[in-house]
Design an enzyme around this catalytic site. Sequence first.
Site, PDB file in Angstrom:
ATOM      1  N   GLU A 151       0.131  -7.589   6.110  1.00  0.00           N
ATOM      2  CA  GLU A 151       0.801  -6.415   5.520  1.00  0.00           C
ATOM      3  C   GLU A 151       2.295  -6.456   5.904  1.00  0.00           C
ATOM      4  OE1 GLU A 151      -0.631  -2.944   7.572  1.00  0.00           O
ATOM      5  OE2 GLU A 151       0.134  -1.542   6.072  1.00  0.00           O
ATOM      6  N   LYS A 180      -1.165   0.472  -1.477  1.00  0.00           N
ATOM      7  CA  LYS A 180      -2.077   0.977  -0.422  1.00  0.00           C
ATOM      8  C   LYS A 180      -2.425   2.453  -0.632  1.00  0.00           C
ATOM      9  CE  LYS A 180      -2.430   0.999   4.673  1.00  0.00           C
ATOM     10  NZ  LYS A 180      -1.698   0.644   5.920  1.00  0.00           N
ATOM     11  N   CYS A 235      -4.883  -3.145   5.319  1.00  0.00           N
ATOM     12  CA  CYS A 235      -5.060  -2.624   6.679  1.00  0.00           C
ATOM     13  C   CYS A 235      -5.985  -1.413   6.758  1.00  0.00           C
ATOM     14  CB  CYS A 235      -3.686  -2.353   7.303  1.00  0.00           C
ATOM     15  SG  CYS A 235      -3.784  -2.441   9.113  1.00  0.00           S
TER      16      CYS A 235
HETATM   17  C1  ACM Z   1      -2.251   0.054   9.378  1.00  0.00           C
HETATM   18  O1  ACM Z   1      -2.823   0.517   8.394  1.00  0.00           O
HETATM   19  N1  ACM Z   1      -1.168  -0.669   9.281  1.00  0.00           N
HETATM   20  C2  ACM Z   1      -2.776   0.300  10.729  1.00  0.00           C
END
Ligand code: ACM
Length: 268
Positions: free
Chosen positions: A38, A109, A141
């Site tokens: 990410e 995201k 993530c």
């Molecule tokens: C995250 O979602 N970067 C912990």
Amino acid sequence: MKIGFLQMRSRFGEVKSNVKKAISLLNKVSDATIVLPELFNTGYLFKNQAELAALAESVQGGYTVGEMKKIAKKQHLNLIFGMAQKSGRNIFNSAVYVSQKGKVDVYQKVHLFDREKLFFTPGRSTRVVTDGKAKFGMMICFDWMFPEMARVLTLQGANILVHPANLILPWGQNAMKVRSIENGVFSVTANRVGIEKRGTMSLSFTGESQIVSPRGEVLVSAGDRSEVLKVIDINIEEADNKNINSANNLLSDRVPSIYAPIARRSVK
Ligand code: ACM
């Protein structure tokens, strides 16, 4: 098919050197799909919105996507990597898919973590990208925390979850084993290593990137310290078998008529 991850360290704000480092490592592989962490190009700990706005890039015509397209073409790679995506007035924490043929796709995201909520606009849709028999279900993530995400991607046809990450909490890798088991899909988590310090803020990324089979076996993993590029061969058709035994199938045994609360926003 050949699939792998690039576990790496990024330096905050040093987009060109982060991208160059990734490219020099990617130059060592060919004919594979590789997942990167990410926000691999910018780093993670933005102090404020202005800092994020200065580092975010558009997908169309942006530096990072342009460089990743070049290496994808040269080495016959499909790449999935995280970046801060400028799109109109919004900035998304996105995973970009770049194919060796120049196809580009984006997932924004959905489940933002902690201070990400201050600066990023949340995505509001899922994304499955098809490349031949592979159907990549895109996650980023903290999406690991929401089993609904991996399940919806599976129901949309994903047979491999691709998961760029900057994992901080200690449970993400284990949760992804469960996401693989409960959906009968492969998963590839590409995590960061190292510590990022910005003023009084400091985060330690947990490494331990991994590729997991549809039965939850860790096929390959990295340690928690070093930058590693790992590639393995998988038979993607293993994800077609959703039978647990002769009586149980993990998709057709579902009982959606009792799952309605999952689709409601309210918590009772
Ligand atoms: C995250 O979602 N970067 C912990």
